[in-house]
Scaffold this motif. Sequence first.
Motif, PDB file in Angstrom:
ATOM      1  N   TRP A  32       0.974  -1.760   0.430  1.00  0.00           N
ATOM      2  CA  TRP A  32      -0.375   0.270   0.309  1.00  0.00           C
ATOM      3  C   TRP A  32       1.059   0.941   0.086  1.00  0.00           C
ATOM      4  O   TRP A  32       1.825   1.217   0.221  1.00  0.00           O
ATOM      5  CB  TRP A  32      -1.114  -0.386   1.365  1.00  0.00           C
ATOM      6  CG  TRP A  32      -1.929  -0.741   1.331  1.00  0.00           C
ATOM      7  CD1 TRP A  32      -2.136  -2.450   1.725  1.00  0.00           C
ATOM      8  CD2 TRP A  32      -3.065  -0.876   0.550  1.00  0.00           C
ATOM      9  NE1 TRP A  32      -2.452  -3.126   1.857  1.00  0.00           N
ATOM     10  CE2 TRP A  32      -3.552  -3.064   1.050  1.00  0.00           C
ATOM     11  CE3 TRP A  32      -3.976  -0.192   0.028  1.00  0.00           C
ATOM     12  CZ2 TRP A  32      -5.098  -2.852   0.594  1.00  0.00           C
ATOM     13  CZ3 TRP A  32      -5.318  -0.684  -0.267  1.00  0.00           C
ATOM     14  CH2 TRP A  32      -5.982  -1.271  -0.535  1.00  0.00           C
ATOM     15  N   SER A  33      -0.045   2.487  -0.718  1.00  0.00           N
ATOM     16  CA  SER A  33       1.061   3.574  -0.163  1.00  0.00           C
ATOM     17  C   SER A  33       0.313   4.230   0.648  1.00  0.00           C
ATOM     18  O   SER A  33      -0.763   4.978   0.364  1.00  0.00           O
ATOM     19  CB  SER A  33       1.772   4.283  -2.103  1.00  0.00           C
ATOM     20  OG  SER A  33       1.384   3.935  -2.732  1.00  0.00           O
ATOM     21  N   LEU A  34       1.074   4.916   1.018  1.00  0.00           N
ATOM     22  CA  LEU A  34       0.400   5.916   2.660  1.00  0.00           C
ATOM     23  C   LEU A  34       0.559   7.428   2.854  1.00  0.00           C
ATOM     24  O   LEU A  34       2.972   7.169   2.477  1.00  0.00           O
ATOM     25  CB  LEU A  34       1.162   5.523   4.703  1.00  0.00           C
ATOM     26  CG  LEU A  34      -0.083   4.046   4.813  1.00  0.00           C
ATOM     27  CD1 LEU A  34       0.005   2.949   4.517  1.00  0.00           C
ATOM     28  CD2 LEU A  34       0.245   4.160   6.412  1.00  0.00           C
ATOM     29  N   MET A  35       0.383   8.154   1.989  1.00  0.00           N
ATOM     30  CA  MET A  35       0.438   9.250   1.086  1.00  0.00           C
ATOM     31  C   MET A  35       0.184  10.483   2.174  1.00  0.00           C
ATOM     32  O   MET A  35      -1.384  10.660   2.140  1.00  0.00           O
ATOM     33  CB  MET A  35       0.531   9.074  -0.010  1.00  0.00           C
ATOM     34  CG  MET A  35       0.964  10.469  -0.938  1.00  0.00           C
ATOM     35  SD  MET A  35       0.382  10.667  -2.654  1.00  0.00           S
ATOM     36  CE  MET A  35       1.370  11.462  -3.140  1.00  0.00           C
ATOM     37  N   GLY A  36       1.037  11.404   2.953  1.00  0.00           N
ATOM     38  CA  GLY A  36       0.795  12.199   3.437  1.00  0.00           C
ATOM     39  C   GLY A  36       1.585  13.590   3.647  1.00  0.00           C
ATOM     40  O   GLY A  36       2.734  13.762   2.886  1.00  0.00           O
ATOM     41  N   MET A  37       0.999  14.640   4.375  1.00  0.00           N
ATOM     42  CA  MET A  37       2.121  15.926   5.222  1.00  0.00           C
ATOM     43  C   MET A  37       2.441  15.516   6.792  1.00  0.00           C
ATOM     44  O   MET A  37       0.924  14.659   6.781  1.00  0.00           O
ATOM     45  CB  MET A  37       1.268  16.811   3.936  1.00  0.00           C
ATOM     46  CG  MET A  37       2.692  17.549   4.335  1.00  0.00           C
ATOM     47  SD  MET A  37       2.038  19.358   2.723  1.00  0.00           S
ATOM     48  CE  MET A  37       2.965  19.811   1.879  1.00  0.00           C
ATOM     49  N   GLU A  38       3.614  16.212   6.699  1.00  0.00           N
ATOM     50  CA  GLU A  38       3.476  16.332   8.470  1.00  0.00           C
ATOM     51  C   GLU A  38       3.453  17.671   8.793  1.00  0.00           C
ATOM     52  O   GLU A  38       3.012  18.406   8.185  1.00  0.00           O
ATOM     53  CB  GLU A  38       4.653  15.388   8.720  1.00  0.00           C
ATOM     54  CG  GLU A  38       5.076  15.769  10.241  1.00  0.00           C
ATOM     55  CD  GLU A  38       6.461  15.518  10.591  1.00  0.00           C
ATOM     56  OE1 GLU A  38       6.749  14.134  11.147  1.00  0.00           O
ATOM     57  OE2 GLU A  38       7.335  16.291  10.626  1.00  0.00           O
ATOM     58  N   THR A  62       3.727  15.610  16.102  1.00  0.00           N
ATOM     59  CA  THR A  62       3.166  16.114  15.049  1.00  0.00           C
ATOM     60  C   THR A  62       2.134  15.090  14.865  1.00  0.00           C
ATOM     61  O   THR A  62       1.951  14.440  15.144  1.00  0.00           O
ATOM     62  CB  THR A  62       4.196  16.102  13.916  1.00  0.00           C
ATOM     63  OG1 THR A  62       4.882  14.640  14.378  1.00  0.00           O
ATOM     64  CG2 THR A  62       5.575  17.134  14.351  1.00  0.00           C
ATOM     65  N   ILE A  63       1.545  15.686  13.584  1.00  0.00           N
ATOM     66  CA  ILE A  63       0.165  14.678  13.130  1.00  0.00           C
ATOM     67  C   ILE A  63       0.463  14.612  11.272  1.00  0.00           C
ATOM     68  O   ILE A  63       0.702  15.389  10.787  1.00  0.00           O
ATOM     69  CB  ILE A  63      -0.921  16.221  12.617  1.00  0.00           C
ATOM     70  CG1 ILE A  63      -1.737  16.117  13.774  1.00  0.00           C
ATOM     71  CG2 ILE A  63      -2.358  15.083  12.119  1.00  0.00           C
ATOM     72  CD1 ILE A  63      -2.137  15.139  15.240  1.00  0.00           C
ATOM     73  N   ARG A  64       0.427  13.496  11.381  1.00  0.00           N
ATOM     74  CA  ARG A  64       0.927  12.987  10.279  1.00  0.00           C
ATOM     75  C   ARG A  64      -0.743  12.716   9.305  1.00  0.00           C
ATOM     76  O   ARG A  64      -1.945  11.738   9.305  1.00  0.00           O
ATOM     77  CB  ARG A  64       1.134  11.308  10.528  1.00  0.00           C
ATOM     78  CG  ARG A  64       2.448  11.285  10.782  1.00  0.00           C
ATOM     79  CD  ARG A  64       2.777  10.094  11.121  1.00  0.00           C
ATOM     80  NE  ARG A  64       2.172   9.219  12.159  1.00  0.00           N
ATOM     81  CZ  ARG A  64       1.459   7.624  11.451  1.00  0.00           C
ATOM     82  NH1 ARG A  64       1.085   7.513  10.579  1.00  0.00           N
ATOM     83  NH2 ARG A  64       0.411   7.112  13.406  1.00  0.00           N
ATOM     84  N   PHE A  65      -0.882  13.880   8.051  1.00  0.00           N
ATOM     85  CA  PHE A  65      -2.068  14.154   7.715  1.00  0.00           C
ATOM     86  C   PHE A  65      -1.907  12.448   6.229  1.00  0.00           C
ATOM     87  O   PHE A  65      -1.151  13.118   5.694  1.00  0.00           O
ATOM     88  CB  PHE A  65      -1.957  15.063   7.453  1.00  0.00           C
ATOM     89  CG  PHE A  65      -2.916  15.792   6.930  1.00  0.00           C
ATOM     90  CD1 PHE A  65      -4.898  15.542   7.233  1.00  0.00           C
ATOM     91  CD2 PHE A  65      -3.355  16.428   5.164  1.00  0.00           C
ATOM     92  CE1 PHE A  65      -5.815  16.250   6.438  1.00  0.00           C
ATOM     93  CE2 PHE A  65      -4.452  16.682   4.384  1.00  0.00           C
ATOM     94  CZ  PHE A  65      -6.040  16.707   5.138  1.00  0.00           C
ATOM     95  N   LEU A  66      -3.194  12.234   6.390  1.00  0.00           N
ATOM     96  CA  LEU A  66      -2.374  11.240   5.167  1.00  0.00           C
ATOM     97  C   LEU A  66      -3.759  10.580   4.611  1.00  0.00           C
ATOM     98  O   LEU A  66      -4.644  10.521   4.963  1.00  0.00           O
ATOM     99  CB  LEU A  66      -1.994  10.445   5.585  1.00  0.00           C
ATOM    100  CG  LEU A  66      -1.862   9.317   6.554  1.00  0.00           C
ATOM    101  CD1 LEU A  66      -2.390   7.881   6.273  1.00  0.00           C
ATOM    102  CD2 LEU A  66      -0.582   9.283   7.462  1.00  0.00           C
ATOM    103  N   LYS A  67      -3.373   9.373   3.424  1.00  0.00           N
ATOM    104  CA  LYS A  67      -4.122   9.065   2.865  1.00  0.00           C
ATOM    105  C   LYS A  67      -3.646   7.472   2.533  1.00  0.00           C
ATOM    106  O   LYS A  67      -3.123   7.685   2.077  1.00  0.00           O
ATOM    107  CB  LYS A  67      -4.570   9.828   1.387  1.00  0.00           C
ATOM    108  CG  LYS A  67      -6.302   8.595   1.155  1.00  0.00           C
ATOM    109  CD  LYS A  67      -7.164  10.270   0.323  1.00  0.00           C
ATOM    110  CE  LYS A  67      -8.368   9.199  -0.475  1.00  0.00           C
ATOM    111  NZ  LYS A  67      -8.504  10.772  -0.635  1.00  0.00           N
TER     112      LYS A  67
END
Length: 259
Positions: A32-38, A62-67
């Motif tokens: 899978w690809s976990l894709m996001g921004m910190e 921090t928060i891992r804002f991801l999809k």
Amino acid sequence: MLLLLIVNYAFGAVIAVPAKTEDFIYISSGTWSLMGMEIPEPLINDATRTANFTNEGGAKGTIRFLKNIMGLWIIQESRRQWKREGKDYSYAFMEEEAKKAAPFRSLINPDDASFNTPGNMPEKIREFCRKTKQPVPETVGEVVRCIYESLALKYRYTVEGIQALRGKKATAINVVGGGTKDKFLSQMTADACNLPVYAGPEEATAIGNLMMQCMAVGAVSSLAEAREVVSNSFELKFYAPTAERAAWDEAYGRFCTLQ
């Protein structure tokens, strides 16, 4: 006293992202690809909920804002099918065949439910293309190129979603995990997203776990220092976008109709 902190797959992988700036997008690339921004705090509103992004705890508050989107599963399952048919193709061979195939001939939505389960993945791809009235990929190269280009365009689709929701442009994409071995896909990601791509390290989860231990005992003072250690300790591959914007933009327009 032995201090041992075990962090989960995505948490550890993001710690090991050897980013030089704050505004990076990461892809923890594997099945899978976990894709996001910190980001510094959760981003929660109707738009993020509709777009199906999550806010997960990260290192140092921090928060891992991801999809969570499809990754190399489609390639892996295609290879298994060909092996069942007596064709034990290596990933290197599959990549070389993909390079020979015509670009942007057929595209799929990697997150379509039909690709989520095991089975004859090349035939599932052909069926998707039949239903969407596209040329049907037949050869190994055509199938693999279809998968790679579709994944790269899905990454662009997700990058644009992250940037729109956050209201801020990304400066680079950092790919970590096993998917860093797919050099052709990394170059396509740079081209599709029109962003520089840094690939590595491959064993990001284990390295991120190690860096978390180092921060816990004070051997590393901050997340930024941990990433600097990773950057100085492992070889990273760099992929610059090419100038072929028109072809990628045209393909992206077609790709968006498949979502």
